[in-house]
Design a protein around this motif. Structure first.
Motif, PDB file in Angstrom:
ATOM      1  N   THR A 163      12.636 -31.558 -28.320  1.00 60.21           N
ATOM      2  CA  THR A 163      13.098 -30.910 -27.110  1.00 60.21           C
ATOM      3  C   THR A 163      13.911 -30.391 -27.172  1.00 60.21           C
ATOM      4  O   THR A 163      14.685 -29.813 -28.171  1.00 60.21           O
ATOM      5  CB  THR A 163      13.773 -31.507 -26.085  1.00 60.21           C
ATOM      6  OG1 THR A 163      15.242 -32.408 -25.953  1.00 60.21           O
ATOM      7  CG2 THR A 163      13.119 -32.986 -25.448  1.00 60.21           C
ATOM      8  N   LEU A 180       9.945 -28.260 -27.023  1.00 58.19           N
ATOM      9  CA  LEU A 180       9.862 -29.411 -25.547  1.00 58.19           C
ATOM     10  C   LEU A 180      10.841 -29.169 -24.098  1.00 58.19           C
ATOM     11  O   LEU A 180      11.879 -29.721 -24.815  1.00 58.19           O
ATOM     12  CB  LEU A 180       9.259 -30.782 -25.760  1.00 58.19           C
ATOM     13  CG  LEU A 180       9.344 -31.238 -24.455  1.00 58.19           C
ATOM     14  CD1 LEU A 180       8.416 -31.588 -23.662  1.00 58.19           C
ATOM     15  CD2 LEU A 180       9.188 -33.015 -24.034  1.00 58.19           C
ATOM     16  N   GLY A 220      12.226 -30.062 -21.832  1.00 59.58           N
ATOM     17  CA  GLY A 220      11.561 -31.054 -21.141  1.00 59.58           C
ATOM     18  C   GLY A 220      12.543 -31.104 -19.934  1.00 59.58           C
ATOM     19  O   GLY A 220      13.878 -30.493 -19.724  1.00 59.58           O
ATOM     20  N   ASP A 221      12.205 -32.188 -18.907  1.00 56.54           N
ATOM     21  CA  ASP A 221      13.555 -31.648 -17.448  1.00 56.54           C
ATOM     22  C   ASP A 221      14.124 -32.921 -17.746  1.00 56.54           C
ATOM     23  O   ASP A 221      15.218 -33.424 -16.693  1.00 56.54           O
ATOM     24  CB  ASP A 221      12.477 -32.145 -16.399  1.00 56.54           C
ATOM     25  CG  ASP A 221      11.816 -33.694 -15.886  1.00 56.54           C
ATOM     26  OD1 ASP A 221      11.955 -34.567 -17.232  1.00 56.54           O
ATOM     27  OD2 ASP A 221      10.854 -33.686 -15.673  1.00 56.54           O
ATOM     28  N   SER A 222      14.393 -33.658 -19.419  1.00 56.77           N
ATOM     29  CA  SER A 222      15.785 -33.918 -19.743  1.00 56.77           C
ATOM     30  C   SER A 222      16.478 -34.284 -20.018  1.00 56.77           C
ATOM     31  O   SER A 222      17.878 -34.069 -20.073  1.00 56.77           O
ATOM     32  CB  SER A 222      15.197 -34.807 -20.894  1.00 56.77           C
ATOM     33  OG  SER A 222      14.767 -33.903 -22.500  1.00 56.77           O
ATOM     34  N   ASP A 276       8.230 -28.943 -18.931  1.00 56.55           N
ATOM     35  CA  ASP A 276       7.936 -29.747 -18.040  1.00 56.55           C
ATOM     36  C   ASP A 276       8.199 -28.609 -16.825  1.00 56.55           C
ATOM     37  O   ASP A 276       8.902 -28.644 -16.288  1.00 56.55           O
ATOM     38  CB  ASP A 276       9.110 -30.489 -18.079  1.00 56.55           C
ATOM     39  CG  ASP A 276       9.223 -32.046 -19.294  1.00 56.55           C
ATOM     40  OD1 ASP A 276       7.777 -32.822 -19.344  1.00 56.55           O
ATOM     41  OD2 ASP A 276      10.224 -32.681 -19.054  1.00 56.55           O
ATOM     42  N   LYS A 291       3.915 -29.367 -19.225  1.00 57.38           N
ATOM     43  CA  LYS A 291       3.542 -31.128 -18.790  1.00 57.38           C
ATOM     44  C   LYS A 291       3.391 -30.851 -17.168  1.00 57.38           C
ATOM     45  O   LYS A 291       4.616 -31.114 -16.591  1.00 57.38           O
ATOM     46  CB  LYS A 291       4.143 -31.600 -20.103  1.00 57.38           C
ATOM     47  CG  LYS A 291       4.604 -32.852 -20.032  1.00 57.38           C
ATOM     48  CD  LYS A 291       4.970 -33.421 -21.438  1.00 57.38           C
ATOM     49  CE  LYS A 291       6.744 -33.864 -21.413  1.00 57.38           C
ATOM     50  NZ  LYS A 291       7.186 -34.890 -20.062  1.00 57.38           N
ATOM     51  N   HIS A 332       1.518 -36.305 -18.947  1.00 58.59           N
ATOM     52  CA  HIS A 332       2.441 -37.692 -19.950  1.00 58.59           C
ATOM     53  C   HIS A 332       2.150 -39.172 -19.547  1.00 58.59           C
ATOM     54  O   HIS A 332       2.397 -38.729 -18.270  1.00 58.59           O
ATOM     55  CB  HIS A 332       3.315 -36.967 -19.611  1.00 58.59           C
ATOM     56  CG  HIS A 332       4.658 -38.054 -19.746  1.00 58.59           C
ATOM     57  ND1 HIS A 332       6.328 -36.634 -20.034  1.00 58.59           N
ATOM     58  CD2 HIS A 332       4.943 -39.336 -20.197  1.00 58.59           C
ATOM     59  CE1 HIS A 332       6.751 -38.200 -20.571  1.00 58.59           C
ATOM     60  NE2 HIS A 332       6.131 -39.223 -20.155  1.00 58.59           N
ATOM     61  N   LEU A 334       0.547 -36.613 -23.547  1.00 56.65           N
ATOM     62  CA  LEU A 334       2.405 -37.508 -24.255  1.00 56.65           C
ATOM     63  C   LEU A 334       2.267 -39.195 -23.632  1.00 56.65           C
ATOM     64  O   LEU A 334       2.159 -39.542 -22.211  1.00 56.65           O
ATOM     65  CB  LEU A 334       3.640 -36.631 -23.582  1.00 56.65           C
ATOM     66  CG  LEU A 334       4.771 -37.270 -24.179  1.00 56.65           C
ATOM     67  CD1 LEU A 334       5.176 -36.031 -24.890  1.00 56.65           C
ATOM     68  CD2 LEU A 334       5.547 -38.363 -23.228  1.00 56.65           C
ATOM     69  N   GLU A 367       4.878 -42.708 -23.520  1.00 54.43           N
ATOM     70  CA  GLU A 367       6.122 -42.557 -23.733  1.00 54.43           C
ATOM     71  C   GLU A 367       5.984 -44.400 -23.763  1.00 54.43           C
ATOM     72  O   GLU A 367       5.860 -44.612 -22.376  1.00 54.43           O
ATOM     73  CB  GLU A 367       6.392 -41.801 -22.593  1.00 54.43           C
ATOM     74  CG  GLU A 367       7.819 -42.462 -22.308  1.00 54.43           C
ATOM     75  CD  GLU A 367       9.154 -40.870 -21.689  1.00 54.43           C
ATOM     76  OE1 GLU A 367       8.969 -40.085 -21.170  1.00 54.43           O
ATOM     77  OE2 GLU A 367      10.214 -41.816 -22.171  1.00 54.43           O
ATOM     78  N   ILE A 410       6.468 -40.788 -28.215  1.00 55.28           N
ATOM     79  CA  ILE A 410       7.937 -41.310 -28.013  1.00 55.28           C
ATOM     80  C   ILE A 410       7.692 -43.370 -27.497  1.00 55.28           C
ATOM     81  O   ILE A 410       7.439 -43.370 -26.571  1.00 55.28           O
ATOM     82  CB  ILE A 410       8.811 -40.204 -27.035  1.00 55.28           C
ATOM     83  CG1 ILE A 410      10.105 -40.453 -26.788  1.00 55.28           C
ATOM     84  CG2 ILE A 410       7.719 -40.201 -25.467  1.00 55.28           C
ATOM     85  CD1 ILE A 410      11.112 -39.879 -26.660  1.00 55.28           C
ATOM     86  N   VAL A 427      14.222 -36.960 -27.642  1.00 57.55           N
ATOM     87  CA  VAL A 427      15.001 -36.119 -27.325  1.00 57.55           C
ATOM     88  C   VAL A 427      16.202 -35.306 -28.305  1.00 57.55           C
ATOM     89  O   VAL A 427      16.519 -35.827 -28.733  1.00 57.55           O
ATOM     90  CB  VAL A 427      15.680 -36.904 -25.633  1.00 57.55           C
ATOM     91  CG1 VAL A 427      17.402 -35.837 -25.602  1.00 57.55           C
ATOM     92  CG2 VAL A 427      14.585 -37.039 -24.925  1.00 57.55           C
TER      93      VAL A 427
HETATM   94  O1  KIV Z   1      11.639 -34.695 -20.208  1.00 57.42           O
HETATM   95  C1  KIV Z   1      11.839 -34.774 -21.716  1.00 57.42           C
HETATM   96  O2  KIV Z   1      12.387 -34.712 -22.798  1.00 57.42           O
HETATM   97  C2  KIV Z   1      10.665 -35.646 -22.057  1.00 57.42           C
HETATM   98  C3  KIV Z   1      10.682 -36.637 -23.094  1.00 57.42           C
HETATM   99  C4  KIV Z   1      11.701 -37.805 -22.876  1.00 57.42           C
HETATM  100  C5  KIV Z   1       9.096 -36.348 -23.831  1.00 57.42           C
HETATM  101  O3  KIV Z   1       9.612 -35.786 -21.479  1.00 57.42           O
END
Ligand code: KIV
Length: 266
Positions: A23, A42, A44-46, A84, A112, A136, A179, A181, A202, A214
């Protein structure tokens, strides 16, 4: 177009060389990750959890995503940028089209979407309009309230059968990548062999075509002080973030990460 394209990723799958994804949320870390050899960044929405401090990804908006994609694009050096679509941004196919346009115009090369077979329709419409999609499956954090927590998925035979069928249906709909998870390693291996598209894992064992973590996790940073089982702290023994990221890429490529201890059984 980035240096790393869908064709590059397909070739990596075919040759058996593992794909390194990490990420990234801003220009500087994107730049450092590229220097370290990361092939897919990535966004990511993380970011809702690691940047914004929320306890889930649900509060993240499309404009948050577009902002961070634009930041990453400025630091990118040839990696493929995967973004994402956040919670409820693709509840309808129309929303998926409009919101994908926002992140693609900000600089993403692929989007994603979290879900199962119901994603077939938006994936087909996006693909035919020029938006490559990564589907995902497994633990889909946007559905944490339905799943009852951040739990391993596909442990029961019926669930595993459904996930295999979903993966094939989404590939047939036009997904360009998958992906997985928090999926038992054996199931992830079966799915990776059953589809032609690259599969990134992951917490899904070593047999997928590539790995993602992440960035904050692999640098040993956590707001809660806890680290999921599938995470390895690559900062240990390294004197810089770039060295830690290079160690991550090397470990993905030589398949020393993930080790058995990072995976889940059925
Ligand atoms: O949002 C994100 O970082 C993710 C990863 C955990 C794969 O989707």
């Amino acid at each position: 177009m980035p240096d790393i394209t869908l064709t590059t990723l397909q070739n990596l799958k075919q040759s058996g060389e593992k794909i390194a994804m990490l990420t990234a949320y801003d220009a500087t870390f994107a730049h450092v990750a590229c220097q370290a050899g990361v092939e897919i960044l990535l966004v990511g929405d993380s970011l809702g959890m690691v940047l914004q401090g929320h306890d889930s990804t649900l509060p993240v908006s499309v404009s948050d995503m577009a902002y961070h994609v634009a930041c990453v694009k400025r630091g990118n050096q040839g990696a493929l940028i995967l973004a994402d679509l956040p919670f409820m941004a693709y509840a309808t196919t129309e929303q998926a089209l409009v919101n994908s346009a926002a992140v693609m115009q900000a600089g993403a090369h692929m989007v994603k979407l979290e879900g199962s077979a119901w994603l077939a329709e938006p994936i087909a419409r996006l693909a035919e309009r020029g938006v490559p999609v990564c589907a995902h499956l497994g633990l889909t954090p946007q559905a944490v309230n339905v799943l009852g927590g951040y739990k391993v998925q596909g442990r029961h035979e019926a669930q595993a059968r459904q996930m295999r069928a979903d993966a094939i249906a989404l590939e047939q709909a036009g997904a360009a990548m998958l992906l997985l998870e928090c999926v038992p390693s054996e199931l992830a291996e079966e799915i990776t062999q059953a589809v032609k598209i690259p599969v990134i894992g992951i917490g899904a064992g070593a047999a997928t075509d590539g790995q993602v973590l992440v960035m904050h996790d692999m640098l040993g940073m956590s707001l809660s002080g806890r680290s999921p089982k599938f995470v390895k702290n690559f900062m240990e023994g390294q004197s810089s973030i770039q060295a830690a990221m290079s160690a991550y890429v090397a470990a993905v490529k030589d398949q020393s990460f993930p080790a058995a201890e990072h995976g889940f059984s059925a």
